[in-house]
Design an enzyme around this catalytic site. Structure first.
Site, PDB file in Angstrom:
ATOM      1  N   HIS A   1       0.832  -1.204   0.000  1.00 45.10           N
ATOM      2  CA  HIS A   1       0.000   0.000   0.000  1.00 45.10           C
ATOM      3  C   HIS A   1       0.873   1.263   0.000  1.00 45.10           C
ATOM      4  CE1 HIS A   1      -2.987   2.966   1.165  1.00 45.10           C
ATOM      5  NE2 HIS A   1      -2.334   3.205   2.285  1.00 45.10           N
TER       6      HIS A   1
ATOM      7  N   ASP B   1      -3.203   7.963  -1.405  1.00 41.63           N
ATOM      8  CA  ASP B   1      -3.562   6.965  -0.397  1.00 41.63           C
ATOM      9  C   ASP B   1      -4.980   6.453  -0.662  1.00 41.63           C
ATOM     10  OD1 ASP B   1      -3.571   5.674   2.255  1.00 41.63           O
ATOM     11  OD2 ASP B   1      -4.828   7.358   2.897  1.00 41.63           O
TER      12      ASP B   1
ATOM     13  N   GLU C   1       1.038   6.025  12.657  1.00 38.70           N
ATOM     14  CA  GLU C   1      -0.276   5.549  13.068  1.00 38.70           C
ATOM     15  C   GLU C   1      -0.277   4.049  13.364  1.00 38.70           C
ATOM     16  OE1 GLU C   1      -3.557   7.548  12.060  1.00 38.70           O
ATOM     17  OE2 GLU C   1      -4.304   6.258  13.657  1.00 38.70           O
ATOM     18  N   ASP C   2       0.400   3.282  12.540  1.00 36.86           N
ATOM     19  CA  ASP C   2       0.246   1.827  12.580  1.00 36.86           C
ATOM     20  C   ASP C   2       1.464   1.037  13.033  1.00 36.86           C
ATOM     21  OD1 ASP C   2      -2.297   2.172  11.604  1.00 36.86           O
ATOM     22  OD2 ASP C   2      -1.724   1.959   9.505  1.00 36.86           O
TER      23      ASP C   2
ATOM     24  N   HIS D   1       3.691   7.244   5.081  1.00 31.69           N
ATOM     25  CA  HIS D   1       2.503   7.942   5.576  1.00 31.69           C
ATOM     26  C   HIS D   1       1.730   7.191   6.667  1.00 31.69           C
ATOM     27  CE1 HIS D   1       0.196   5.554   2.583  1.00 31.69           C
ATOM     28  NE2 HIS D   1      -0.843   5.775   3.375  1.00 31.69           N
TER      29      HIS D   1
ATOM     30  N   ASP E   1     -19.981  14.342 -25.845  1.00 31.60           N
ATOM     31  CA  ASP E   1     -18.544  14.147 -25.595  1.00 31.60           C
ATOM     32  C   ASP E   1     -18.257  12.815 -24.899  1.00 31.60           C
ATOM     33  OD1 ASP E   1     -19.717  14.807 -23.203  1.00 31.60           O
ATOM     34  OD2 ASP E   1     -18.114  16.140 -22.545  1.00 31.60           O
TER      35      ASP E   1
HETATM   36 MN    MN Z   1      -2.683   4.698   3.896  1.00 36.28          MN
END
Ligand code: MN
Length: 486
Positions: free
Chosen positions: A48, A138, A76-77, A72, A259
């Site tokens: 990811h 993301d 957090e993780d 990123h 279009d």
């Molecule tokens: Mn992410």
């Protein structure tokens, strides 16, 4: 599944000025931190992070942003902290990761959360617009792997994307990302409509690919006869969500949309654009009133091109978009194509992006959530028109704005002293809705005391509303003071 080499390959292909050793270092750091973690779909987590960074490289983001893309989700993780990131990769990268971490803490639940989310987005944008690009990259990968999540979560993410992310991408002029975000969400939010629209296009334009490549060859040949070099020519099918929206305005009649398929023709100079247009009009029958000159009159978001629609077989139409390479890049990369760096290497917002600053200011001023949302809906997410000052400057306003909105956009004083307007040299009332392309001149009266509270009934922009309210309330106090002094 991509590897770090795919990221390096993209960086090379796009010719980015990036320290590749540092990128590899960031990859190793993230890989180590996320070790053993799996995504819901069973893939390893780093996949990811890599996908996010590759998207950022494709959109020509800078070194710090690509590295922040890899990192990123680390604070957090994982066990690694922002401090660790700062130590390894510096303050700028750490700030970007912090911005994205703060955004990530929000969940979409009900109106309060929705507005809170918008506010955070705009603060992040105002402090560093690159944070939003990381968030888009993301989100794109999260949508691509949405299959693995349970239904309610899928819906939440898809809806939030459609209602918050896509309109912001649109305003920033990053249409490719906007289109992708919308179509991926569309599939999850309205699966039936999505499938049936897809089928409808397939049967309306059988052999779409063949039609497009055939038309590419024909146009290239016609331009070649007149010695115009075609730098690039490609076909595209309209994004499904925007087609779906358009169809609803046209009774769901596919043949009324002109279009659905289009050719993008890139030629060397502006003169070549007009010449190419002449050649196309000479060779094919064109649909009346479908010609648009966005070169002479760019869209509010700066988009430039010539558009025309031609018949290529009985009753079937194709749009031809003609532009220079520079215009093409602007359209591909949006603001990322022309932002400026200051002496510290951080990105400066263009003057055209003043609205981003305005938004973060409002969020401090407007405590009432509903009111904030209303302002946003009108000033940011509504369709925009562009009108001209008598000197030829382009002013960008929400749809249905009036001369009073225009006047306050130019200057508070002009709004306060407005008594009339001339639209395209004709006298007009102050409540007349403006249309794109109008030339607007405000007639002022020096001795006028201030704004008229009745204007609140028709003005659209927040600037106008605020000024009228403060202007008229001051007027009342003045009257009271005058009364007392008598
Ligand atoms: Mn992410």
């Amino acid at each position: 599944m991509p590897s770090i080499n795919d990221l390096i390959k993209t960086i090379n292909q796009e010719n980015l000025q990036v320290d590749k050793d540092l990128v590899r270092l960031a990859f190793d750091f993230a890989d180590e931190a996320h070790k053993g973690q799996k995504r819901k779909n069973g893939e390893s987590y780093i996949n990811h992070s890599l996908n996010t960074a590759i998207t950022l490289a494709k959109y020509h983001l800078d070194q710090d942003t690509i590295i922040a893309g890899l990192l990123h989700d680390v604070p957090e993780d994982t066990n690694k902290t922002l401090k660790d990131i700062e130590k390894e990769f510096g303050k700028d990268v750490a700030k970007l990761v912090e911005g994205i971490t703060n955004l990530g803490k929000l969940k979409y639940r009900g109106i309060e959360r929705y507005i809170e989310n918008l506010r955070k987005m705009f603060i992040a944008m105002a402090s560093d617009i690159r944070v939003i690009f990381i968030k888009f990259a993301d989100r794109l990968h999260n949508l691509k792997t949405l299959e693995a999540l349970e239904g309610r979560k899928q819906e939440r993410i898809a809806r939030e994307t459609l209602e918050i992310y896509a309109p912001i991408a649109n305003r920033l002029g990053i249409w490719q990302i906007k289109g992708k975000l919308e179509d991926l969400s569309f599939k999850y939010l309205y699966p039936k409509e999505y499938t049936s629209l897809k089928q409808a296009i397939d049967s309306h334009f059988k052999n779409r690919e063949a039609i497009l490549s055939n038309m590419c060859a024909k146009v290239r040949k016609e331009l070649g006869k007149e010695k115009i070099r075609t730098i690039e020519i490609s076909g595209r099918t309209k994004d499904l969500w925007s087609l779906y929206q358009k169809l609803q305005k046209h009774n769901n009649e596919l043949h009324r949309i002109h279009d659905i398929i289009a050719l993008r023709v890139v030629v060397p100079t502006i003169a070549d654009c007009y010449k190419a247009l002449g050649i196309v009009h000479n060779k094919w029958r064109f649909v009346p009133n479908r010609f648009k000159d966005y070169i002479a009159q760019p869209k509010p978001n700066k988009y430039q091109s010539l558009h025309t629609t031609i018949f290529f077989e009985h009753g079937k139409t194709i749009e031809i978009q003609i532009r220079t390479l520079e215009m093409h890049k602007d359209a591909e990369y949006g603001i990322a194509a022309h932002w400026n760096y200051d002496e510290h290497g951080s990105i400066q917002l263009d003057k055209e992006l003043d609205w981003v600053q305005d938004l973060s200011k409002w969020q401090q001023e407007l405590k009432d959530s509903e009111q904030y949302l209303d302002s946003l809906k009108i000033d940011v997410f509504q369709d925009r028109i562009f009108v001209f000052t008598p000197k030829g400057d382009v002013i960008d306003l929400p749809e249905d704005s009036t001369p009073i909105d225009f006047a306050y956009h130019i200057h508070t004083e002009i709004g306060d002293k407005a008594t009339g307007a001339r639209i395209n040299n004709q006298l007009a009332t102050l409540d007349r809705p403006l249309r794109s392309g109008d030339m607007v001149e405000i007639i002022t009266e020096k001795n006028r005391k201030g704004p008229n509270r009745d204007w609140l009934r028709f003005v659209k922009t927040r600037a106008a509303k605020d000024n009228i309210k403060s202007g008229t309330s001051k007027g009342i106090w003045d009257t009271i003071r005058e009364f007392r002094s008598k």
